[in-house]
Design an enzyme around this catalytic site. Structure first.
Site, PDB file in Angstrom:
ATOM      1  N   SER A  28      -8.137  -9.330   1.836  1.00 41.55           N
ATOM      2  CA  SER A  28      -7.594  -8.690   0.643  1.00 41.55           C
ATOM      3  C   SER A  28      -8.048  -7.248   0.562  1.00 41.55           C
ATOM      4  CB  SER A  28      -8.053  -9.448  -0.607  1.00 41.55           C
ATOM      5  OG  SER A  28      -9.347  -8.995  -0.984  1.00 41.55           O
ATOM      6  N   LYS A  29      -7.415  -6.501  -0.331  1.00 39.20           N
ATOM      7  CA  LYS A  29      -7.750  -5.075  -0.423  1.00 39.20           C
ATOM      8  C   LYS A  29      -9.189  -4.862  -0.896  1.00 39.20           C
ATOM      9  CE  LYS A  29      -5.845  -4.153  -4.996  1.00 39.20           C
ATOM     10  NZ  LYS A  29      -4.908  -3.356  -5.769  1.00 39.20           N
ATOM     11  N   ARG A  30      -9.737  -5.849  -1.576  1.00 40.21           N
ATOM     12  CA  ARG A  30     -11.122  -5.744  -2.052  1.00 40.21           C
ATOM     13  C   ARG A  30     -12.134  -5.986  -0.924  1.00 40.21           C
ATOM     14  NH1 ARG A  30     -10.537  -3.393  -6.571  1.00 40.21           N
ATOM     15  NH2 ARG A  30      -8.711  -4.133  -7.657  1.00 40.21           N
ATOM     16  N   ASP A  31     -11.679  -6.637   0.136  1.00 35.31           N
ATOM     17  CA  ASP A  31     -12.611  -6.969   1.216  1.00 35.31           C
ATOM     18  C   ASP A  31     -13.171  -5.734   1.900  1.00 35.31           C
ATOM     19  OD1 ASP A  31     -12.426  -9.650   0.781  1.00 35.31           O
ATOM     20  OD2 ASP A  31     -10.821  -9.967   2.233  1.00 35.31           O
TER      21      ASP A  31
END
Ligand code: GLU
Length: 513
Positions: free
Chosen positions: A267-270
């Site tokens: 995910s983009k948060r990773d």
């Protein structure tokens, strides 16, 4: 040769400008690009911006900048020309309603007038009856206000009133929708499980599903290559093609890209969580800045090489693949079904391989944007080229350069205290003085310096393991860096002598302390 390669292949990358392009999107673009180039076809960029609520300013430009940085330049698209434009769906909005209406006339779609409250009520009523996550479908549609349940007059009135008028696709009862996917092979859905998707919204704009198939048809797209998350929508798409008497393109759904742990979708948060970029370029989201591969010092070609192998392999042992090789080897048949782990260490490894393969000149020109202004002002091109030559094998990323090569631009201001204390005492000063003198007398080539210093140490029974590390600490501050004599040779006599004197002074103070 497969049939698809004889036809005029047209593929599209169709991002929605709802934010920066995620690395998975870049891989989708890359596979589309490779397939187009392999087949002598056309790579199209289509901007799917019908959802005005999710539109993000600057996202389209970001997508184009990223594709250009990576060298995946569209043959057709907004700003790239082409005869099938406009390529921005918002500029084609007048075009879609007629197809939705055609589907209504043919009995495959219908008008619906339900308010958001009515829809919510339907869901909660159904929930109470035990139907979890109820959908607008062939079971519930008969309970709702639509052109299938209301009289012709009522429908006419509601359409004229124009509130909440939408068009929904009518799923046939208990039919099997089957299509072939290049990765998933034979895919089947039963229409009983599919909802009556909205195809035209109350504002007259098409939804993704309608705009997508209309444009794929009108733009004569032959192959749809996209992420796995669209697989279930494909059943609706295939039905629409059938209802409109159009030939569907060939579908390929790409496997997921998984977190570095191998569990769950990346995910983009990773990026922030694991400490690496998941976007091609930096993106300022207002409240947060997402790191980008470009700004973090990755070579565009190394990034593509890393990405191409996430979900595909050439079927041989080759890992380093130039763009030409990727194109030569690429085939949709070799795309794998299982998710591909985003192994970030591998991205670094590729980058390092690509850095090492560059000529010093090429590498310097790529490093330029990352080199500090002061360094560029104080050191000339010839010096910088030599530094690059010595540092090449030690860089994983372009951004490593400033820190790693700093020893060539600045005398150390601190010294590795532990190492100095372990090895230095003032009794060594006399020998260091002789060594300095010998160094000064050499022609300052790496070979001569090494020869002069090492033979003195040897001849006098002095320990290499004491003097050489200390000499390195004098020059670099620590025990890291390329070959000591290469460093000294490049620094030049004056700088070496000045660092030498400064260090002996500092060492004295360190051991006294
Ligand atoms: N606009 C869709 C997306 O953002 C395109 C999906 C497709 O390629 O059909 O991914």
């Amino acid at each position: 040769m497969q049939e698809q390669e004889k036809m005029n292949v047209r593929v599209r990358f169709a991002p929605s400008p709802t934010g920066p392009l995620h690395i998975g999107g870049v891989r989708t673009a890359l596979y589309n690009y490779l397939f187009a180039k392999k087949s002598g076809g056309t790579f199209i960029l289509r901007v799917e911006d019908t959802d005005q609520n999710r539109y993000v300013e600057g996202a389209e430009q970001y997508i184009k900048d990223s594709l250009e940085w990576l060298g995946l330049v569209p043959d057709e698209g907004p700003g790239y020309g082409g005869e099938f434009g406009p390529y921005r769906q918002s500029e084609r909005k007048g075009l879609y309603a007629q197809y939705a209406e055609e589907l209504v006339v043919k009995g495959h779609a219908y008008y619906a007038f339900d308010t958001p409250e009515e829809l919510a009520k339907m869901r909660s009523d159904q929930e109470a009856l035990g139907f979890h996550s109820a959908k607008y479908d062939l079971r519930t549609r008969s309970m709702m206000r639509n052109s299938l349940t209301l009289s012709e007059d009522e429908v006419k009135q509601l359409k004229e009133k124009g509130e909440n008028v939408i068009i929904r696709l009518k799923m046939p009862e208990n039919e099997i929708v089957a299509f072939k996917d290049m990765v998933r092979e034979d895919v089947q859905f039963n229409t009983n499980e599919l909802d009556d998707k909205v195809i035209l919204k109350a504002d007259g704009m098409p939804t993704y599903h309608l705009a997508n198939i209309v444009d794929d048809h009108l733009m004569e797209i032959t192959h749809v290559i996209r992420g796995e998350e669209w697989l279930s929508s494909t059943a609706h798409h295939v039905l629409m093609y059938k209802f409109l008497d159009w030939t569907p393109p060939t579908f390929t759904h790409l496997p997921l890209i998984l977190k570095p742990t191998g569990k769950g979708k990346l995910s983009k948060r990773d990026g922030a969580k694991f400490g690496f970029p998941v976007f091609p370029m930096e993106w300022d989201a207002g409240d947060e800045i997402y790191a980008g591969f470009k700004e973090d010092g990755y070579d565009a070609k190394a990034l593509l090489n890393f990405l191409v192998l996430l979900g595909w392999n050439p079927g041989n042992d080759e890992e380093i693949l130039s763009m030409d090789k990727m194109i030569e080897y690429f085939s949709l048949e070799k795309i794998v079904k299982s998710g591909a782990r985003f192994d970030f260490e591998k991205a670094n490894w590729f980058n390092q391989q690509y850095i090492m393969a560059k000529s010093d000149e090429e590498l310097l020109s790529e490093l330029m944007p990352f080199i500090s202004h002061a360094t560029k002002q104080n050191f000339d091109q010839i010096y910088l080229l030599k530094v690059v030559g010595l540092m090449k094998e030690r860089l994983q990323k372009f951004t490593d350069f400033n820190d790693a090569a700093n020893l060539f631009f600045e005398a150390p201001s601190t010294y590795d205290e532990k190492q100095v204390k372990k090895r230095y005492s003032s009794e060594l000063d006399a020998n260091f003085n002789t060594l300095k003198m010998l160094a000064e007398q050499s022609d300052f080539s790496s070979e001569q310096l090494s020869g002069a210093i090492k033979s003195y140490l040897n001849d006098n029974g002095l320990k290499m393991g004491v003097y050489l590390p200390l000499l390195r600490i004098m020059m670099c501050g620590s025990l890291t860096g390329p070959d000591l004599f290469d460093i000294m040779s490049l620094l030049g006599k004056d700088e070496v002598v000045s660092r030498w004197d400064k260090a002996i002074d500092a060492f004295g103070k360190l051991v006294e302390a």
